[in-house]
Design an enzyme around this catalytic site. Structure first.
Site, PDB file in Angstrom:
ATOM      1  N   GLY A 144      24.293 -24.024  -2.568  1.00  0.00           N
ATOM      2  CA  GLY A 144      24.034 -25.421  -2.202  1.00  0.00           C
ATOM      3  C   GLY A 144      23.469 -25.569  -0.799  1.00  0.00           C
ATOM      4  O   GLY A 144      23.077 -26.668  -0.400  1.00  0.00           O
ATOM      5  N   ASN A 145      23.426 -24.458  -0.064  1.00  0.00           N
ATOM      6  CA  ASN A 145      22.830 -24.443   1.275  1.00  0.00           C
ATOM      7  C   ASN A 145      21.488 -23.718   1.113  1.00  0.00           C
ATOM      8  O   ASN A 145      21.440 -22.491   0.966  1.00  0.00           O
ATOM      9  CB  ASN A 145      23.809 -23.716   2.212  1.00  0.00           C
ATOM     10  CG  ASN A 145      23.215 -23.350   3.564  1.00  0.00           C
ATOM     11  OD1 ASN A 145      22.011 -23.349   3.751  1.00  0.00           O
ATOM     12  ND2 ASN A 145      24.093 -23.021   4.491  1.00  0.00           N
TER      13      ASN A 145
ATOM     14  N   ALA B 183      18.907 -22.969   2.932  1.00  0.00           N
ATOM     15  CA  ALA B 183      18.466 -21.916   3.858  1.00  0.00           C
ATOM     16  C   ALA B 183      19.208 -20.612   3.573  1.00  0.00           C
ATOM     17  O   ALA B 183      18.595 -19.533   3.506  1.00  0.00           O
ATOM     18  CB  ALA B 183      18.686 -22.350   5.301  1.00  0.00           C
ATOM     19  N   SER B 184      20.516 -20.699   3.393  1.00  0.00           N
ATOM     20  CA  SER B 184      21.299 -19.483   3.100  1.00  0.00           C
ATOM     21  C   SER B 184      20.838 -18.867   1.785  1.00  0.00           C
ATOM     22  O   SER B 184      20.654 -17.642   1.679  1.00  0.00           O
ATOM     23  CB  SER B 184      22.793 -19.837   3.048  1.00  0.00           C
ATOM     24  OG  SER B 184      23.512 -18.911   2.262  1.00  0.00           O
TER      25      SER B 184
ATOM     26  N   ASN C  88      32.378 -26.884  11.684  1.00  0.00           N
ATOM     27  CA  ASN C  88      33.287 -26.726  10.550  1.00  0.00           C
ATOM     28  C   ASN C  88      34.634 -26.133  10.949  1.00  0.00           C
ATOM     29  O   ASN C  88      35.458 -25.824  10.087  1.00  0.00           O
ATOM     30  CB  ASN C  88      32.661 -25.828   9.478  1.00  0.00           C
ATOM     31  CG  ASN C  88      31.305 -26.316   9.040  1.00  0.00           C
ATOM     32  OD1 ASN C  88      30.305 -25.633   9.229  1.00  0.00           O
ATOM     33  ND2 ASN C  88      31.250 -27.507   8.485  1.00  0.00           N
TER      34      ASN C  88
ATOM     35  N   ARG D  88      34.201 -18.368   4.078  1.00  0.00           N
ATOM     36  CA  ARG D  88      34.610 -19.327   5.095  1.00  0.00           C
ATOM     37  C   ARG D  88      36.119 -19.612   5.033  1.00  0.00           C
ATOM     38  O   ARG D  88      36.732 -19.981   6.041  1.00  0.00           O
ATOM     39  CB  ARG D  88      33.777 -20.607   4.973  1.00  0.00           C
ATOM     40  CG  ARG D  88      32.270 -20.328   5.078  1.00  0.00           C
ATOM     41  CD  ARG D  88      31.523 -21.367   5.856  1.00  0.00           C
ATOM     42  NE  ARG D  88      31.971 -21.441   7.231  1.00  0.00           N
ATOM     43  CZ  ARG D  88      31.501 -22.308   8.131  1.00  0.00           C
ATOM     44  NH1 ARG D  88      30.570 -23.167   7.775  1.00  0.00           N
ATOM     45  NH2 ARG D  88      31.953 -22.324   9.361  1.00  0.00           N
TER      46      ARG D  88
ATOM     47  N   GLU E 137      35.951 -29.556   5.297  1.00  0.00           N
ATOM     48  CA  GLU E 137      34.940 -28.800   6.053  1.00  0.00           C
ATOM     49  C   GLU E 137      34.838 -29.299   7.498  1.00  0.00           C
ATOM     50  O   GLU E 137      33.842 -29.056   8.186  1.00  0.00           O
ATOM     51  CB  GLU E 137      33.586 -28.865   5.335  1.00  0.00           C
ATOM     52  CG  GLU E 137      33.643 -28.338   3.899  1.00  0.00           C
ATOM     53  CD  GLU E 137      33.173 -26.892   3.727  1.00  0.00           C
ATOM     54  OE1 GLU E 137      32.283 -26.454   4.447  1.00  0.00           O
ATOM     55  OE2 GLU E 137      33.735 -26.194   2.839  1.00  0.00           O
TER      56      GLU E 137
ATOM     57  N   HIS F 229      26.589 -30.813   3.908  1.00  0.00           N
ATOM     58  CA  HIS F 229      27.503 -31.524   4.813  1.00  0.00           C
ATOM     59  C   HIS F 229      26.822 -32.815   5.245  1.00  0.00           C
ATOM     60  O   HIS F 229      25.587 -32.863   5.337  1.00  0.00           O
ATOM     61  CB  HIS F 229      27.779 -30.714   6.095  1.00  0.00           C
ATOM     62  CG  HIS F 229      28.636 -29.505   5.897  1.00  0.00           C
ATOM     63  ND1 HIS F 229      28.344 -28.294   6.472  1.00  0.00           N
ATOM     64  CD2 HIS F 229      29.783 -29.320   5.217  1.00  0.00           C
ATOM     65  CE1 HIS F 229      29.281 -27.406   6.146  1.00  0.00           C
ATOM     66  NE2 HIS F 229      30.158 -28.002   5.376  1.00  0.00           N
TER      67      HIS F 229
ATOM     68  N   CYS G 273      25.453 -27.938  13.911  1.00  0.00           N
ATOM     69  CA  CYS G 273      26.449 -27.087  13.226  1.00  0.00           C
ATOM     70  C   CYS G 273      27.131 -26.170  14.213  1.00  0.00           C
ATOM     71  O   CYS G 273      28.279 -25.776  14.016  1.00  0.00           O
ATOM     72  CB  CYS G 273      25.780 -26.178  12.195  1.00  0.00           C
ATOM     73  SG  CYS G 273      24.959 -27.018  10.866  1.00  0.00           S
TER      74      CYS G 273
HETATM   75  O1  SUG Z   1      28.900 -23.154   5.401  1.00  0.00           O
HETATM   76  N1  SUG Z   1      26.221 -21.008   6.099  1.00  0.00           N
HETATM   77  C1  SUG Z   1      27.100 -22.088   6.528  1.00  0.00           C
HETATM   78  C2  SUG Z   1      26.339 -23.065   7.384  1.00  0.00           C
HETATM   79  C3  SUG Z   1      27.251 -24.107   7.965  1.00  0.00           C
HETATM   80  C4  SUG Z   1      26.506 -25.177   8.678  1.00  0.00           C
HETATM   81  N2  SUG Z   1      27.387 -26.117   9.233  1.00  0.00           N
HETATM   82  C5  SUG Z   1      27.210 -27.456   9.283  1.00  0.00           C
HETATM   83  N3  SUG Z   1      26.283 -28.054   8.586  1.00  0.00           N
HETATM   84  N4  SUG Z   1      28.011 -28.117   9.999  1.00  0.00           N
HETATM   85  C6  SUG Z   1      27.714 -22.804   5.336  1.00  0.00           C
HETATM   86  O2  SUG Z   1      26.995 -23.041   4.353  1.00  0.00           O
HETATM   87  C7  SUG Z   1      25.676 -18.844   5.141  1.00  0.00           C
HETATM   88  C8  SUG Z   1      26.155 -17.418   5.284  1.00  0.00           C
HETATM   89  C9  SUG Z   1      25.289 -16.427   4.565  1.00  0.00           C
HETATM   90  O3  SUG Z   1      24.640 -16.786   3.588  1.00  0.00           O
HETATM   91  O4  SUG Z   1      25.242 -15.245   4.993  1.00  0.00           O
HETATM   92  C10 SUG Z   1      26.696 -19.890   5.551  1.00  0.00           C
HETATM   93  O5  SUG Z   1      27.884 -19.682   5.405  1.00  0.00           O
END
Ligand code: SUG
Length: 452
Positions: free
Chosen positions: A30-31, A33-34, A116, A144, A180, A255, A374
């Site tokens: 759901g993230n 970029a990750s 977080n 996390r 979170e 978030h 973040c």
């Molecule tokens: O929880 N990324 C974090 C990014 C958190 C960003 N925080 C805020 N928006 N406040 C997350 O999604 C990726 C780790 C990886 O893929 O290696 C990660 O955990």
């Protein structure tokens, strides 16, 4: 009890130091970029130096800046709990072979995203006039979920003085209380030392029937936000609970701080931030003792794709002594024309206090979905509360120099998936972190220090 005069209160941004195992493992569903950068080779040294430079430049510009340490990774103890046994090297080797996804998770440097780490209520809003903290359980992902215990110890070590600081237990780590932290919490007020209204934004209700996202998980529940507000003694008159737009979550807004940022009376947000925008704003207006200044960015100015890719709303909005505000944006905002134009023509030129934009390069973190906002936990502190902090955690030139030298001494400039099982890496981290607790003067906070 502290005696707070509103003018002596300043917001201190505590940035998380990027840890020595920073890597790209594609762990966060759901993230966007990750998910899209998983498998890239990371550069932990560059990441940590980018973070330190952001802290230093904001300190140089006159903002109060703090720092929080990274966590002990790889978390070999977590692997042992999952049944891997033998020496540390054997545990790592077995995990690499049999469950590489678990090894990646226990190596994540995700504690860098201190937005977080927990939720904070400043003393001016608390009936006992203490600053209140609840570490976030971060139960929605395994990597996390490993953070809150050490986070709690670090917060208790730094905010140690019971006369000024109160610590609450992490909420039960179960889906109903998925929490979170400050990434879904915005305090709106006049000056930072004036009483505020707390906007808690949740993605789903555990015991209710509101609309939910279909594609990606909602990480924060209403029940978790309500529990944190209760722990901190916040009343109905001080709180607004609003549901995040499920379509935004499905577009990668995991978030609220990926689609809205508030500071003082200003709420900068995207049209798609809240499911019921009118009700959210009306409730804020009704409860705030100062007029709300909404800065609404419409969908036809910034698409969801642009918002998520640029992290425009993951900016820091900082107060200046002359009443203006500065927006600290990630450099990705310059790479998207519509976003950059919106900043210039709409936000800066608009009828609001935002008068300046500052661009920061935090690319190592951004590739994992962590922008400038973040990377920081906001803690509004009076002078007395600042003086009561334990350790050397407020940024100054000497601390910046020491931390930069520490990073240059201990960090690798290249980390690929196959390096994570290297037993030498685990040893390097322990040496580095032991030294760091001395640099920061925070005592023993890591599992390896406590078990000795
Ligand atoms: O929880 N990324 C974090 C990014 C958190 C960003 N925080 C805020 N928006 N406040 C997350 O999604 C990726 C780790 C990886 O893929 O290696 C990660 O955990």
């Amino acid at each position: 009890m502290s005696n707070v005069s509103s003018s002596s209160v300043r917001e201190v941004n505590f940035d998380g130091l990027v840890g020595p195992t920073h890597n790209y493992s594609g762990l966060a569903h759901g993230n966007v970029a990750s998910m899209s950068h998983g498998g890239l080779v990371s550069n932990p040294k560059e990441g940590a130096l980018q973070g330190l430079l952001k802290m230093k430049s904001l300190m140089d510009a006159g903002y109060a800046q703090g720092v929080l340490p990274p966590q002990q990774r790889p978390d070999v103890g977590a692997l042992r709990g999952l049944g891997f046994s033998g020496s540390n090297s054997e545990v790592l080797a077995r995990a690499a072979k049999e469950a590489p996804q678990l090894l990646r998770a226990v190596c994540s440097a995700s504690s860098m995203w201190t937005a977080n780490a927990g939720t904070v209520t400043p003393s001016v809003d608390a009936s006992d006039r203490r600053v209140h903290f609840t570490p976030a359980n971060l139960q929605s992902s395994f990597h996390r979920y490993l953070e809150p215990q050490t986070t709690g110890r670090v917060l208790q070590a730094i905010f140690h003085d019971e006369q000024h600081f109160a610590h609450h237990p992490v909420l039960p780590a179960t889906p109903a209380f998925s929490d979170e932290g400050a990434a879904n919490h915005t305090r709106l007020c006049g000056e930072h030392g004036e009483p505020g209204v707390h906007l808690f934004v949740y993605g789903r209700q555990a015991f209710g029937v509101e609309r939910e996202p279909k594609r990606f998980p909602a990480r924060q529940t209403l029940e978790a936000s309500q529990a944190v507000a209760r722990q901190h003694g916040l009343t109905e008159a001080q709180t607004v609970f609003a549901q995040q737009h499920p379509d935004a979550i499905d577009a990668g807004v995991f978030h609220n701080d990926v689609i809205a940022v508030g500071n003082g009376p200003v709420l900068l947000y995207h049209e798609m931030a809240f499911l019921d925008e009118t009700r959210t704003l009306d409730e804020l207006r009704a409860k705030m003792s100062t007029p709300l200044i909404p800065v609404r960015v419409p969908l036809d100015a910034v698409s969801m794709e642009d918002a998520v890719a640029s992290y425009l709303f993951n900016s820091q909005l900082l107060s200046n002594p002359d009443g203006t505000m500065t927006l600290v944006v990630p450099s990705e905002c310059q790479e998207r024309e519509a976003v950059w134009r919106t900043i210039q023509d709409f936000i800066l030129a608009g009828n609001n206090p935002v008068g300046e934009v500052v661009v920061k390069d935090v690319k190592q973190s951004m590739r994992n979905g962590g922008g400038p906002a973040c990377l920081r936990l906001r803690v509004a502190l009076s002078e007395a509360e600042q003086a009561a902090l334990t350790g050397r955690v407020l940024m100054n030139n000497a601390l910046y120099d020491d931390l930069t030298a520490w990073v240059n001494r201990h960090y690798r400039d290249r980390l690929a998936a196959e390096d994570l099982a290297d037993p030498q890496l685990a040893k390097e981290v322990l040496v580095a972190l032991d030294e760091l607790t001395h640099v920061l003067k925070i005592g023993s906070v890591y599992p390896f220090q406590l078990s000795q």
